[in-house]
Scaffold this active site. Structure first.
Site, PDB file in Angstrom:
ATOM      1  N   CYS A  65       3.458  40.385  18.574  1.00  0.00           N
ATOM      2  CA  CYS A  65       3.576  41.817  18.330  1.00  0.00           C
ATOM      3  C   CYS A  65       2.571  42.508  19.248  1.00  0.00           C
ATOM      4  CB  CYS A  65       3.233  42.107  16.871  1.00  0.00           C
ATOM      5  SG  CYS A  65       2.746  43.807  16.578  1.00  0.00           S
TER       6      CYS A  65
ATOM      7  N   LYS B 234      -2.519   0.077   0.465  1.00  0.00           N
ATOM      8  CA  LYS B 234      -1.116  -0.328   0.576  1.00  0.00           C
ATOM      9  C   LYS B 234      -0.552   0.313   1.846  1.00  0.00           C
ATOM     10  CE  LYS B 234       3.148  -0.975  -1.929  1.00  0.00           C
ATOM     11  NZ  LYS B 234       4.044  -0.535  -0.879  1.00  0.00           N
TER      12      LYS B 234
ATOM     13  N   SER C 279       7.631  -8.936  -3.743  1.00  0.00           N
ATOM     14  CA  SER C 279       7.259  -7.529  -3.611  1.00  0.00           C
ATOM     15  C   SER C 279       6.423  -7.149  -4.818  1.00  0.00           C
ATOM     16  CB  SER C 279       8.490  -6.650  -3.496  1.00  0.00           C
ATOM     17  OG  SER C 279       9.272  -6.830  -4.633  1.00  0.00           O
TER      18      SER C 279
ATOM     19  N   LYS D 146      -5.414  -6.668  -6.912  1.00  0.00           N
ATOM     20  CA  LYS D 146      -5.051  -8.082  -7.068  1.00  0.00           C
ATOM     21  C   LYS D 146      -6.134  -8.789  -7.862  1.00  0.00           C
ATOM     22  CE  LYS D 146      -2.838  -7.892  -2.548  1.00  0.00           C
ATOM     23  NZ  LYS D 146      -2.843  -8.285  -1.140  1.00  0.00           N
TER      24      LYS D 146
HETATM   25  S1  IVH Z   1       0.582  -8.046  -1.307  1.00  0.00           S
HETATM   26  C1  IVH Z   1       2.732 -11.080  -3.547  1.00  0.00           C
HETATM   27  N1  IVH Z   1      -0.966  -6.255  -0.191  1.00  0.00           N
HETATM   28  O1  IVH Z   1       3.957  -3.693  -0.085  1.00  0.00           O
HETATM   29  C2  IVH Z   1       2.231  -9.780  -3.093  1.00  0.00           C
HETATM   30  N2  IVH Z   1       1.383  -5.978  -0.036  1.00  0.00           N
HETATM   31  O2  IVH Z   1       6.289  -4.499  -2.444  1.00  0.00           O
HETATM   32  C3  IVH Z   1       2.796  -9.409  -1.815  1.00  0.00           C
HETATM   33  N3  IVH Z   1       2.063  -4.022   1.262  1.00  0.00           N
HETATM   34  O3  IVH Z   1       6.291  -6.126   0.755  1.00  0.00           O
HETATM   35  C4  IVH Z   1       2.311  -8.196  -1.242  1.00  0.00           C
HETATM   36  N4  IVH Z   1       0.051  -3.332   1.752  1.00  0.00           N
HETATM   37  O4  IVH Z   1       4.961  -5.104   2.637  1.00  0.00           O
HETATM   38  C5  IVH Z   1       0.301  -6.639  -0.445  1.00  0.00           C
HETATM   39  N5  IVH Z   1      -2.459  -4.772   0.784  1.00  0.00           N
HETATM   40  C6  IVH Z   1      -1.197  -5.154   0.532  1.00  0.00           C
HETATM   41  C7  IVH Z   1      -0.085  -4.435   1.008  1.00  0.00           C
HETATM   42  C8  IVH Z   1       1.195  -4.876   0.696  1.00  0.00           C
HETATM   43  C9  IVH Z   1       1.348  -3.109   1.905  1.00  0.00           C
HETATM   44  C10 IVH Z   1       3.540  -4.027   1.192  1.00  0.00           C
HETATM   45  C11 IVH Z   1       4.170  -5.333   1.516  1.00  0.00           C
HETATM   46  C12 IVH Z   1       5.047  -5.683   0.361  1.00  0.00           C
HETATM   47  C13 IVH Z   1       5.127  -4.396  -0.371  1.00  0.00           C
HETATM   48  C14 IVH Z   1       5.099  -4.621  -1.845  1.00  0.00           C
END
Ligand code: IVH
Length: 730
Positions: A439, A123, A83, A303
């Site tokens: 009204c 996200k 996560s 990232k």
């Molecule tokens: S990368 C190793 N990219 O956010 C990295 N996660 O806690 C793994 N999520 O469990 C996640 N959009 O469900 C990544 N563009 C995105 C994302 C994403 C949503 C969620 C995913 C993960 C949580 C991070």
């Protein structure tokens, strides 16, 4: 059809269907109408019925399979599902950039003054899944679970049309093993529809799209999951075979492009960003657009773009060191419902408003929220004193979503709607078959008068600069103005004391400016005047159609609206018949104005009081240039004879005739509204969002997602200079 022909057609159909699924779910740009897609499906089904040997598990007809299970099996993730660490402050992001750079500089990978490249993504607010493809076939799907072991949800995942059952073969070699990581989610509009269905079936409604997605994926019966509008966006990979690993793109962004090539849907709005400073700009840009995405996002993710550096940076405490989530302010929060007050709107509608214990949500402090109407309060089972969840998304008015399910304190009390208007005491009437209470006081009611004046004076109506809410409130309270017509008799002397400026000279100057602005508003275009009157359901677009059709107010007042309503209903019926026969529909005047609006226009002009106000406005000097109306065709259509003769109506012709435009960004000299008006005058339509049907996008500075979308779809983009040139030269 012989077996050989059937086999090759089946392959062709499956490839076509997969391609169109990808267009629809992957790039949000369908290439064919639904009806044609359905026809491809039916053809495939028919051939498979005739030649059952041709059925394979990767056929789209086989998405739903298997009987309801007792429970889910478990799946061990060979590469754990990590996560992300969360960041809320700018400083957290600066620290992340610093940390990563220092680690890379320390290892000799990055020059001390070198900038780091990040892949920035949305996200998604759904739930993480891992999909395993072997030789291009989807063989297993699992939830994240505790990160090491998840639940086997293969049968449910197979029902999601956004997820290919087989990877696209070209233009890249099919990997032997590929685990795709991504998010299952539900789009907001689909969520609304899903809840409507739940309500209609007497089932429990879902709290939000994420919960609905999670609940849908964890159904033991795949048939139920298949009915849920689940979507998927890929954002990463897990295990891959050695040969594929060697050929993987070197960067995160390249890897996502590669997933797209394999037929997997990847979310929009990805960017490569050089240096930490750009990350904050990306965050702010996406936050501003948040409401425009059709799905919920709870932040963005950065990232490190180079994958070899990702590997070097590794992870700590179940989170990668090379990535971070930069969260948005939460859109939902819990607070207490302190009271329910009644607001009276411009048309007399009584709206209950929730008074809340102030709470920080969606980036602002909220203390009021709309409750819509009495039925809504009953449906949500709200009582004063309850703990409630409120939501503020984008610029949308904050809403009470639901109450927190808990034992009620004895201090809560049920809410009852008043039977008299809380502002003027007039009787309150329930709309026939509607949930709305109104009204009956009309302009006698101070609240309605106030709102009517605000509506009348606003920029998009009579555009009276300086006639703001504070002045209007005083004009109403001191009974200086009963109807909008009274504005045209106000003098500087009467207005000056209302301004409460530092000295009498300033007051008198402000007042004389206002008198000037009121005088200047006397010359107005008919469509703006019609809009300013505040006829129920007559917004700017409808006012424009009326003005264009009739050219002047007199014919609108004297129109036989009851007859028009009958005709409209008859034409609607006839067109329904024609649609079924695929015949071209009758095109009649007042296209775009439905029966409800026609009734409302008729009711407005049937009120002697409204006609008196219009007369008084005219006596006060309000006037508009008479336009050439385009009204033709009604004469040929009698309610009984509809379908026998249909008159064609010509719409305005001009440089933009038949074109659809979208305006975005800040234009150097025109306001967006002015540009829109020019387009409409030239016969064009102005739409709010870019689609394949858009002909032109007029873009100015700081144009955002609409411009991106236009480029994506190959829609012509022009600037203001080019726009004005076209308007001049035709
Ligand atoms: S990368 C190793 N990219 O956010 C990295 N996660 O806690 C793994 N999520 O469990 C996640 N959009 O469900 C990544 N563009 C995105 C994302 C994403 C949503 C969620 C995913 C993960 C949580 C991070």
């Amino acid at each position: 059809m012989d077996a050989e022909a059937a086999a090759s057609r089946v392959l062709e159909l499956r490839t076509l269907i997969a391609h169109h699924d990808q267009c629809y779910y992957g790039s949000d740009a369908p290439e064919i109408p639904d009806a044609i897609y359905d026809a491809l499906w039916r053809e495939l089904q028919q051939i498979e019925v005739q030649f059952p040997v041709l059925i394979t598990p990767d056929s789209p007809t086989q998405r739903i399979s298997g009987a309801p299970a007792e429970g889910f099996g478990s799946v061990t993730h060979l590469v754990p599902m990590l996560s992300l660490a969360n960041a809320f402050e700018d400083a957290d992001i600066a620290a992340f950039d610093r940390r990563v750079r220092e680690a890379l500089i320390g290892q000799g990978d990055l020059e001390p003054d070198g900038l780091l490249e990040f892949g920035a993504e949305l996200k998604f607010d759904g739930l993480a899944v891992s999909l395993r493809y072997e030789h291009g076939q989807l063989v297993q799907a699992a939830t994240r679970g505790d990160g090491s072991t998840g639940e086997d949800v293969t049968l449910n995942i197979r029902t999601i049309r956004a997820i290919p059952l087989r990877l696209t073969a070209s233009p890249v070699a099919t990997p032997e093993v590929l685990e795709v990581r991504g998010e299952v989610l539900i789009f907001r509009a689909d969520f609304k529809r899903l809840n409507q269905v739940q309500r209609a079936q007497g089932e429990r409604e879902f709290v939000n799209p994420r919960n609905a997605a999670a609940g849908s994926l964890r159904q033991l019966d795949p048939k139920i999951t298949a009915q849920r509008p689940l979507r998927f966006f890929a954002y990463g990979i897990g295990t891959v075979d050695d040969r594929t690993r060697e050929q993987l793109p070197a960067t995160q962004s390249g890897m996502l492009d590669w997933l797209v090539d394999l037929g997997l849907p990847v979310g929009p709005c990805r960017e490569g960003i050089l240096g930490g400073a750009g990350l904050l700009q990306f965050w702010a840009r996406v936050l501003a657009q948040r409401a425009e995405f059709p799905f919920d996002i709870d932040g963005v993710v950065y990232k490190v773009n180079r994958r070899d550096w990702q590997d070097k940076l590794g992870w700590v405490a179940r989170s990668p060191r090379w990535a971070i989530a930069h969260k948005f302010p939460a859109e939902e929060a819990m607070t207490r419902l302190l009271d329910i007050e009644i607001q009276v709107g411009r048309t007399g509608a009584l709206t209950p408003v929730a008074k809340l214990e102030p709470v920080f949500v969606g980036g602002v402090t909220v203390s009021n929220a709309t409750l819509h109407n009495e039925d809504e309060i009953r449906r949500k089972d709200l009582q004063v004193g309850d703990n409630v969840i409120i939501r503020r998304a984008g610029d949308v008015i904050p809403e009470v979503i639901r109450r927190v399910p808990e034992a009620r304190l004895s201090t809560t009390r049920p809410f009852v709607m008043p039977t008299a208007c809380p502002v003027c005491g007039s009787q309150v009437a329930r709309e026939p078959n509607g949930a709305v209470l109104r009204c009956t006081g009309g302009l006698f009611c101070g609240a309605q008068r106030r709102q009517a004046l605000r509506h009348f004076a606003q920029r998009r109506a009579m555009d009276i600069e300086g006639l703001g809410e504070k002045i209007i409130d005083q004009l109403v309270e001191q009974e200086l103005v009963q109807t909008p017509a009274d504005l045209y008799h106000l003098s500087t002397e009467v207005l000056a004391p209302l301004f409460r400026a530092k000295n009498p000279r300033e007051e008198s100057r402000a007042a004389s400016n206002l008198v000037g602005a009121i005088a200047a508003s006397r010359e107005v275009r008919l469509e703006r005047f019609l809009f300013a009157l505040g006829i129920r359901h007559v917004g700017e677009e409808i006012a424009r159609i009326l003005a264009r059709t009739y050219g002047d107010l007199e014919p609108i007042i004297h129109e036989d609206w009851i007859e028009r309503l009958d005709q409209k209903l008859a034409v609607q019926k006839e067109n329904q018949r024609r649609r079924q026969r695929s015949d071209p529909p009758l095109v009649v005047p007042l296209e775009g104005i439905g029966p409800e609006i026609i009734s409302s226009i008729g009711e407005f002009f049937a009120q002697p009081h409204n006609l008196q106000v219009i007369d008084a406005l005219r006596a006060g000097g309000v006037r508009w240039p008479v336009e050439i109306g385009t009204k033709v065709g009604w004469e040929n259509i009698s309610a009984e004879a509809v379908g026998v003769v249909g008159g064609e109506i010509e719409t305005a012709s001009g440089v933009c005739s038949g074109q659809t435009w979208v305006i975005t960004g800040r234009l150097p000299s025109l306001s967006r509204e002015e540009a829109a008006e020019r387009i409409r005058l030239a016969g064009g339509k102005v739409a709010g969002s870019v689609s394949k049907r858009t002909d032109f996008v007029l873009a100015g500075e700081e144009a955002g997602s609409k411009l991106d979308r236009a480029r994506e779809l190959g829609v012509a983009v022009i600037d203001e200079f080019e726009f004005l040139r076209r308007m001049l030269n035709g």
